[in-house]
Design an enzyme around this catalytic site. Sequence first.
Site, PDB file in Angstrom:
ATOM      1  N   ASP A  29    -112.351 -21.010 -48.372  1.00  0.00           N
ATOM      2  CA  ASP A  29    -113.610 -21.280 -49.066  1.00  0.00           C
ATOM      3  C   ASP A  29    -113.416 -22.025 -50.380  1.00  0.00           C
ATOM      4  O   ASP A  29    -112.291 -22.189 -50.857  1.00  0.00           O
ATOM      5  CB  ASP A  29    -114.362 -19.951 -49.316  1.00  0.00           C
ATOM      6  CG  ASP A  29    -113.445 -18.839 -49.834  1.00  0.00           C
ATOM      7  OD1 ASP A  29    -112.348 -19.154 -50.335  1.00  0.00           O
ATOM      8  OD2 ASP A  29    -113.824 -17.660 -49.741  1.00  0.00           O
TER       9      ASP A  29
ATOM     10  N   ASN B 268    -117.863  -5.582 -50.953  1.00  0.00           N
ATOM     11  CA  ASN B 268    -119.016  -5.414 -50.054  1.00  0.00           C
ATOM     12  C   ASN B 268    -118.669  -5.787 -48.609  1.00  0.00           C
ATOM     13  O   ASN B 268    -119.559  -5.959 -47.782  1.00  0.00           O
ATOM     14  CB  ASN B 268    -120.208  -6.248 -50.544  1.00  0.00           C
ATOM     15  CG  ASN B 268    -119.905  -7.744 -50.545  1.00  0.00           C
ATOM     16  OD1 ASN B 268    -118.815  -8.162 -50.156  1.00  0.00           O
ATOM     17  ND2 ASN B 268    -120.863  -8.552 -50.965  1.00  0.00           N
TER      18      ASN B 268
ATOM     19  N   HIS C 158    -117.072  -8.577 -47.642  1.00  0.00           N
ATOM     20  CA  HIS C 158    -117.036  -9.990 -47.280  1.00  0.00           C
ATOM     21  C   HIS C 158    -115.616 -10.445 -46.964  1.00  0.00           C
ATOM     22  O   HIS C 158    -114.636  -9.933 -47.503  1.00  0.00           O
ATOM     23  CB  HIS C 158    -117.729 -10.896 -48.318  1.00  0.00           C
ATOM     24  CG  HIS C 158    -117.033 -11.085 -49.620  1.00  0.00           C
ATOM     25  ND1 HIS C 158    -117.601 -10.749 -50.823  1.00  0.00           N
ATOM     26  CD2 HIS C 158    -115.828 -11.613 -49.932  1.00  0.00           C
ATOM     27  CE1 HIS C 158    -116.771 -11.058 -51.807  1.00  0.00           C
ATOM     28  NE2 HIS C 158    -115.682 -11.581 -51.292  1.00  0.00           N
TER      29      HIS C 158
ATOM     30  N   GLU D  28    -120.916 -13.140 -46.635  1.00  0.00           N
ATOM     31  CA  GLU D  28    -121.536 -11.978 -47.273  1.00  0.00           C
ATOM     32  C   GLU D  28    -122.228 -11.077 -46.243  1.00  0.00           C
ATOM     33  O   GLU D  28    -122.464 -11.512 -45.106  1.00  0.00           O
ATOM     34  CB  GLU D  28    -122.565 -12.462 -48.298  1.00  0.00           C
ATOM     35  CG  GLU D  28    -121.980 -13.301 -49.436  1.00  0.00           C
ATOM     36  CD  GLU D  28    -121.256 -12.483 -50.498  1.00  0.00           C
ATOM     37  OE1 GLU D  28    -120.748 -11.384 -50.185  1.00  0.00           O
ATOM     38  OE2 GLU D  28    -121.194 -12.946 -51.648  1.00  0.00           O
TER      39      GLU D  28
HETATM   40  C1  GLP Z   1    -113.246 -13.748 -53.224  1.00  0.00           C
HETATM   41  C2  GLP Z   1    -112.703 -14.605 -52.076  1.00  0.00           C
HETATM   42  C3  GLP Z   1    -112.211 -13.755 -50.921  1.00  0.00           C
HETATM   43  C4  GLP Z   1    -111.343 -12.621 -51.443  1.00  0.00           C
HETATM   44  C5  GLP Z   1    -112.160 -11.727 -52.326  1.00  0.00           C
HETATM   45  C6  GLP Z   1    -111.390 -10.520 -52.873  1.00  0.00           C
HETATM   46  O1  GLP Z   1    -114.586 -13.497 -53.138  1.00  0.00           O
HETATM   47  N1  GLP Z   1    -113.656 -15.547 -51.590  1.00  0.00           N
HETATM   48  O2  GLP Z   1    -111.497 -14.575 -50.008  1.00  0.00           O
HETATM   49  O3  GLP Z   1    -110.810 -11.884 -50.364  1.00  0.00           O
HETATM   50  O4  GLP Z   1    -112.605 -12.505 -53.437  1.00  0.00           O
HETATM   51  O5  GLP Z   1    -110.666 -10.875 -54.009  1.00  0.00           O
HETATM   52  P1  GLP Z   1    -109.553 -10.003 -54.693  1.00  0.00           P
HETATM   53  O6  GLP Z   1    -108.330 -10.180 -53.851  1.00  0.00           O
HETATM   54  O7  GLP Z   1    -109.372 -10.601 -56.051  1.00  0.00           O
HETATM   55  O8  GLP Z   1    -110.026  -8.611 -54.722  1.00  0.00           O
END
Ligand code: GLP
Length: 248
Positions: free
Chosen positions: A67, A136, A138, A143
């Site tokens: 993304d 949440n 995702h 989402e």
């Molecule tokens: C972002 C990314 C996800 C990732 C998530 C969790 O929203 N788009 O790909 O898995 O954050 O991030 P973290 O690893 O910092 O908890």
Amino acid sequence: MKTYLAEDYEQMSAKAAEIIKEQLVNKPSLTLGLATGATPLGLYKKLISEYQKEQLSFHDVKTVNLDEYLGLSKNDVNSYYHFMYENFFRHININPNHTHIPNGMTEDPQQECKQYEQMIQSIGGIDLQVLGIGLNGHIGFNEPGSSFDCSTHIVQLDKSTRQANARFFPAIEDVPTEAITMGIKTIMNARQIILLASGAKKAEAVRRLMEGKVEAQFPASVLQLHPNVCIILDKDAASLLRERSTSL
Ligand code: GLP
């Protein structure tokens, strides 16, 4: 679903690196799907160190990222392009033309999504997709409520996702409201998936991912339907699971 229970973040990252290394040895031209966020940073460090020890080469590897925020340029310190370049690509021998991240500054986001999806098909799909998980549920930026049938698309980011990611920005108002993300269908088409989670904050999300109902309201639950998924957890992230997982 296979599960590995690691002692801590370090061991979780090492296990993920080991799986990728195994696949890379079998197929040096592997297509890796990559994630951003704090979770995979340790994995990238391990892979960089293997490269520096001449144990791994990324010469023929292709990468596709999950993304990118809409409205952030490649040079923006908060863009996922910048994240990947700084934390991984600039330290290894990957051909920059083999790395793919959606263009957050595109003038035609719909067209960008279409092209991104076509590009993934044209390089033969994803061999191994790395995922983290949002609080949440995702995955990528899919989402709650996202259709399991969607390919790369534009998303409105949840308030809770913007709050969670605000730690990287000067203020919450600076967190973009939209992003381009691979769809759940794109992710599910990967031949193998590894999802990493660490820390007590992720424990409830991990429980729903592994033991909850498969539902669009909790996108990561779709992984229960994938034939080749490995969930790599540290103890804290696994603390709410009913079933004991395979220990490392
Ligand atoms: C972002 C990314 C996800 C990732 C998530 C969790 O929203 N788009 O790909 O898995 O954050 O991030 P973290 O690893 O910092 O908890």
